[in-house]
Design a protein around this motif. Structure first.
Motif, PDB file in Angstrom:
ATOM      1  N   ALA A 181       1.022  -1.306   0.039  1.00 59.10           N
ATOM      2  CA  ALA A 181      -0.044   0.130   0.028  1.00 59.10           C
ATOM      3  C   ALA A 181       0.820   1.216   0.077  1.00 59.10           C
ATOM      4  O   ALA A 181       0.648   2.136  -1.086  1.00 59.10           O
ATOM      5  N   GLY A 182       1.784   1.223   0.846  1.00 60.18           N
ATOM      6  CA  GLY A 182       2.763   2.441   0.996  1.00 60.18           C
ATOM      7  C   GLY A 182       3.742   2.665  -0.598  1.00 60.18           C
ATOM      8  O   GLY A 182       3.675   3.745  -0.882  1.00 60.18           O
ATOM      9  N   LEU A 183       4.033   1.588  -1.006  1.00 57.68           N
ATOM     10  CA  LEU A 183       4.711   1.835  -2.394  1.00 57.68           C
ATOM     11  C   LEU A 183       3.682   2.348  -3.263  1.00 57.68           C
ATOM     12  O   LEU A 183       4.230   2.945  -4.139  1.00 57.68           O
ATOM     13  N   LEU A 184       2.465   1.794  -3.189  1.00 60.07           N
ATOM     14  CA  LEU A 184       1.440   2.109  -4.499  1.00 60.07           C
ATOM     15  C   LEU A 184       1.245   3.608  -4.091  1.00 60.07           C
ATOM     16  O   LEU A 184       1.150   4.410  -5.020  1.00 60.07           O
ATOM     17  N   TYR A 185       1.003   4.025  -2.806  1.00 62.35           N
ATOM     18  CA  TYR A 185       0.672   5.272  -2.520  1.00 62.35           C
ATOM     19  C   TYR A 185       1.899   6.330  -3.044  1.00 62.35           C
ATOM     20  O   TYR A 185       1.743   7.228  -3.525  1.00 62.35           O
ATOM     21  N   GLY A 186       3.108   5.893  -2.683  1.00 63.73           N
ATOM     22  CA  GLY A 186       4.352   6.583  -3.074  1.00 63.73           C
ATOM     23  C   GLY A 186       4.557   6.907  -4.453  1.00 63.73           C
ATOM     24  O   GLY A 186       4.809   7.790  -5.176  1.00 63.73           O
ATOM     25  N   LEU A 187       4.106   5.789  -5.106  1.00 63.20           N
ATOM     26  CA  LEU A 187       4.115   6.019  -6.723  1.00 63.20           C
ATOM     27  C   LEU A 187       3.158   7.166  -7.278  1.00 63.20           C
ATOM     28  O   LEU A 187       3.468   7.676  -7.981  1.00 63.20           O
ATOM     29  N   VAL A 188       1.903   6.927  -6.524  1.00 60.13           N
ATOM     30  CA  VAL A 188       0.884   7.898  -7.046  1.00 60.13           C
ATOM     31  C   VAL A 188       1.081   9.251  -6.396  1.00 60.13           C
ATOM     32  O   VAL A 188       1.302  10.122  -7.453  1.00 60.13           O
ATOM     33  N   MET A 189       1.539   9.410  -5.325  1.00 61.61           N
ATOM     34  CA  MET A 189       1.798  10.801  -4.867  1.00 61.61           C
ATOM     35  C   MET A 189       3.342  11.424  -5.637  1.00 61.61           C
ATOM     36  O   MET A 189       3.362  12.488  -5.488  1.00 61.61           O
ATOM     37  N   GLY A 190       4.052  10.353  -5.771  1.00 59.93           N
ATOM     38  CA  GLY A 190       5.360  10.818  -6.380  1.00 59.93           C
ATOM     39  C   GLY A 190       5.167  11.282  -7.473  1.00 59.93           C
ATOM     40  O   GLY A 190       5.909  12.415  -7.891  1.00 59.93           O
ATOM     41  N   LEU A 191       4.214  10.574  -8.454  1.00 58.17           N
ATOM     42  CA  LEU A 191       4.028  11.055  -9.759  1.00 58.17           C
ATOM     43  C   LEU A 191       3.273  12.336  -9.823  1.00 58.17           C
ATOM     44  O   LEU A 191       3.582  13.625 -10.564  1.00 58.17           O
ATOM     45  N   PHE A 223      15.650  12.754  -6.592  1.00 59.87           N
ATOM     46  CA  PHE A 223      14.910  13.233  -5.484  1.00 59.87           C
ATOM     47  C   PHE A 223      13.682  12.645  -5.266  1.00 59.87           C
ATOM     48  O   PHE A 223      13.346  12.126  -4.196  1.00 59.87           O
ATOM     49  N   THR A 224      12.870  13.078  -6.177  1.00 60.13           N
ATOM     50  CA  THR A 224      11.265  12.682  -5.806  1.00 60.13           C
ATOM     51  C   THR A 224      11.153  11.055  -5.685  1.00 60.13           C
ATOM     52  O   THR A 224      10.284  10.610  -4.882  1.00 60.13           O
ATOM     53  N   PHE A 225      11.962  10.340  -6.573  1.00 62.62           N
ATOM     54  CA  PHE A 225      11.929   9.123  -6.294  1.00 62.62           C
ATOM     55  C   PHE A 225      12.257   8.530  -4.986  1.00 62.62           C
ATOM     56  O   PHE A 225      11.758   7.853  -4.169  1.00 62.62           O
ATOM     57  N   VAL A 226      13.310   8.818  -4.601  1.00 60.83           N
ATOM     58  CA  VAL A 226      13.944   8.676  -3.161  1.00 60.83           C
ATOM     59  C   VAL A 226      13.214   9.082  -2.037  1.00 60.83           C
ATOM     60  O   VAL A 226      12.686   8.257  -1.320  1.00 60.83           O
ATOM     61  N   GLN A 227      12.456  10.196  -2.158  1.00 56.84           N
ATOM     62  CA  GLN A 227      11.511  10.807  -1.210  1.00 56.84           C
ATOM     63  C   GLN A 227      10.506   9.864  -1.036  1.00 56.84           C
ATOM     64  O   GLN A 227      10.069   9.636   0.099  1.00 56.84           O
ATOM     65  N   PHE A 228       9.974   9.738  -2.075  1.00 58.09           N
ATOM     66  CA  PHE A 228       8.429   8.872  -2.172  1.00 58.09           C
ATOM     67  C   PHE A 228       8.919   7.355  -1.876  1.00 58.09           C
ATOM     68  O   PHE A 228       7.816   6.790  -1.413  1.00 58.09           O
ATOM     69  N   LEU A 229       9.784   6.846  -2.290  1.00 59.66           N
ATOM     70  CA  LEU A 229      10.234   5.511  -1.897  1.00 59.66           C
ATOM     71  C   LEU A 229      10.137   5.435  -0.234  1.00 59.66           C
ATOM     72  O   LEU A 229       9.980   4.187   0.335  1.00 59.66           O
ATOM     73  N   ILE A 230      10.549   6.491   0.436  1.00 61.64           N
ATOM     74  CA  ILE A 230      10.700   6.561   1.695  1.00 61.64           C
ATOM     75  C   ILE A 230       9.418   6.835   2.593  1.00 61.64           C
ATOM     76  O   ILE A 230       8.695   6.073   3.305  1.00 61.64           O
TER      77      ILE A 230
END
Length: 144
Positions: free
Chosen positions: A87-97, A126-133
């Motif tokens: 769920a977190g990785l999916l959320y990170g993908l959506v919000m990161g995009l 930066f955005t990738f690392v940020q939302f991966l975390i």
């Protein structure tokens, strides 16, 4: 108001503030070191940022983002039955995009950047690392 609804409200409130922390605690130091230490010379070459960044405005921006991203999580994943990490990785993908669209694409489109390719690579990283975390931490903060 029943005791159950009061407890649910306090849990939702606790989860909300944990979500705010899940965004701010990693994002501020990552943003600070990424932009002002680790890649400072590359950003200076791009000639896109102020010579004297106003840290308090950056922190204020992150606080607004933290409030909105934490508010959004339970609305996007109201009863997610999968794993918290997924769920977190999916959320990170959506919000990161979403974030990438206005922090990277829009900025590159509007501002004179020394090299659009270099800027896009730095900010995408930066955005990738940020939302991966942040994504998994947000899911942990809001788990039931």
């Amino acid at each position: 108001m029943s005791i159950v609804s009061a407890a649910e409200g306090s849990k939702a409130g606790r989860n909300f503030w944990l979500g705010v922390a899940a965004y701010l605690v990693p994002t501020f130091p990552l943003g600070f070191f990424w932009h002002l230490a680790w890649f400072e010379d590359r950003y200076r070459t791009l000639a896109i940022y102020r010579a004297d960044p106003i840290i308090s405005l950056g922190l204020a921006s992150m606080a607004v983002q933290a409030l909105i991203f934490s508010w959004a999580y339970p609305r996007l994943f109201p009863v997610y039955r999968g794993s918290t990490l997924k769920a977190g990785l999916l959320y990170g993908l959506v919000m990161g995009l979403l974030s990438w669209s206005f922090t990277t694409l829009a900025v590159a489109a509007k501002h004179p950047v020394g090299s659009i390719v270099d800027y896009m690579m730095l900010e995408t990283g930066f955005t990738f690392v940020q939302f991966l975390i942040v994504g998994p931490l947000m899911a942990l903060a809001h788990r039931n």
